[in-house]
Scaffold this motif. Structure first.
Motif, PDB file in Angstrom:
ATOM      1  N   GLN A 112       4.071   3.526  -9.359  1.00  0.00           N
ATOM      2  CA  GLN A 112       3.799   4.699  -8.533  1.00  0.00           C
ATOM      3  C   GLN A 112       2.347   4.662  -8.051  1.00  0.00           C
ATOM      4  OE1 GLN A 112       6.329   7.575  -8.611  1.00  0.00           O
ATOM      5  NE2 GLN A 112       7.685   6.003  -9.362  1.00  0.00           N
ATOM      6  N   ASN A 113       1.958   5.647  -7.277  1.00  0.00           N
ATOM      7  CA  ASN A 113       0.587   5.714  -6.730  1.00  0.00           C
ATOM      8  C   ASN A 113       0.202   4.435  -5.998  1.00  0.00           C
ATOM      9  OD1 ASN A 113       0.394   8.242  -7.777  1.00  0.00           O
ATOM     10  ND2 ASN A 113      -0.797   7.630  -9.561  1.00  0.00           N
ATOM     11  N   ASN A 114       1.029   4.069  -5.005  1.00  0.00           N
ATOM     12  CA  ASN A 114       0.843   2.789  -4.314  1.00  0.00           C
ATOM     13  C   ASN A 114      -0.178   2.801  -3.185  1.00  0.00           C
ATOM     14  OD1 ASN A 114       2.716   0.592  -5.253  1.00  0.00           O
ATOM     15  ND2 ASN A 114       4.117   2.312  -5.177  1.00  0.00           N
ATOM     16  N   LYS A 115      -0.672   3.998  -2.848  1.00  0.00           N
ATOM     17  CA  LYS A 115      -1.581   4.039  -1.702  1.00  0.00           C
ATOM     18  C   LYS A 115      -2.855   3.259  -2.026  1.00  0.00           C
ATOM     19  CE  LYS A 115      -3.805   7.208   1.522  1.00  0.00           C
ATOM     20  NZ  LYS A 115      -5.119   6.594   1.393  1.00  0.00           N
ATOM     21  N   LYS A 116      -3.189   2.345  -1.112  1.00  0.00           N
ATOM     22  CA  LYS A 116      -4.409   1.552  -1.343  1.00  0.00           C
ATOM     23  C   LYS A 116      -5.632   2.437  -1.121  1.00  0.00           C
ATOM     24  CE  LYS A 116      -2.638  -2.990  -0.242  1.00  0.00           C
ATOM     25  NZ  LYS A 116      -1.361  -2.805   0.430  1.00  0.00           N
ATOM     26  N   PRO A 117      -6.743   2.213  -1.880  1.00  0.00           N
ATOM     27  CA  PRO A 117      -7.941   3.038  -1.672  1.00  0.00           C
ATOM     28  C   PRO A 117      -8.473   2.850  -0.256  1.00  0.00           C
ATOM     29  CG  PRO A 117      -8.326   1.287  -3.293  1.00  0.00           C
ATOM     30  CD  PRO A 117      -6.893   1.183  -2.886  1.00  0.00           C
TER      31      PRO A 117
END
Ligand SMILES: N=c1c2ncn([C@@H]3O[C@H](COP(=O)(O)OP(=O)(O)OP(=O)(O)O)[C@@H](O)[C@H]3O)c2ncn1[C@@H]1O[C@H](COP(=O)(O)O)[C@@H](O)[C@H]1O
Length: 109
Positions: A96-101
């Protein structure tokens, strides 16, 4: 969408590839070949985007149906199974939390 619908459609598409049938749109696509199939995937993708951007939900559902069908013809053509894609989605689903910084602004050129 019921998984069985996708499985049944995939099997029908495989059957049309292996046993071409008079009057079958799927057999027609296989007969035309990969370039035609790719063109149809592109067209249906574009039509999906257009209907979504206009907010036409009923048309959007129809276009998504066309897109999924043509993608499945592409999968059969390229020998990609439903399980191949299922395994990829399942392995990603665990993460989960796949959004790249966000990238830092470039201050110095
Ligand atoms: N799910 C679909 C399906 N979705 C969309 N289409 C076809 O996709 C085409 C999309 O419309 P377009 O106007 O973009 O294309 P077109 O002008 O008809 O064709 P082109 O000359 O552009 O190739 C239509 O001809 C639809 O009939 C489908 N054709 C077949 N199936 C399923 O495939 C299975 C086998 O069908 P046949 O191969 O026809 O026996 C059956 O279960 C069908 O329900």
């Amino acid at each position: 969408m019921e998984n069985n619908i996708l499985k049944g459609l995939y099997e029908t598409i495989e059957n049309r590839r292996d046993n071409p049938k008079e009057g079958s749109y799927t057999s027609y696509l296989f007969e035309k070949g990969i370039d035609k199939i790719l063109k149809k995937v592109g067209e249906e993708c574009t039509e999906t985007i257009i209907e979504a951007s206009k907010g036409h939900k009923e048309n959007l559902k129809e276009e998504i149906g066309d897109l999924v069908y043509h993608l499945m013809v592409l999968m059969v053509q390229m020998d990609v199974s439903l399980d191949d894609v299922g395994h990829i989605l399942a392995s990603r689903h665990k993460v989960q939390n796949n959004k790249k910084p966000e990238r830092k602004e470039i201050e110095k050129w």
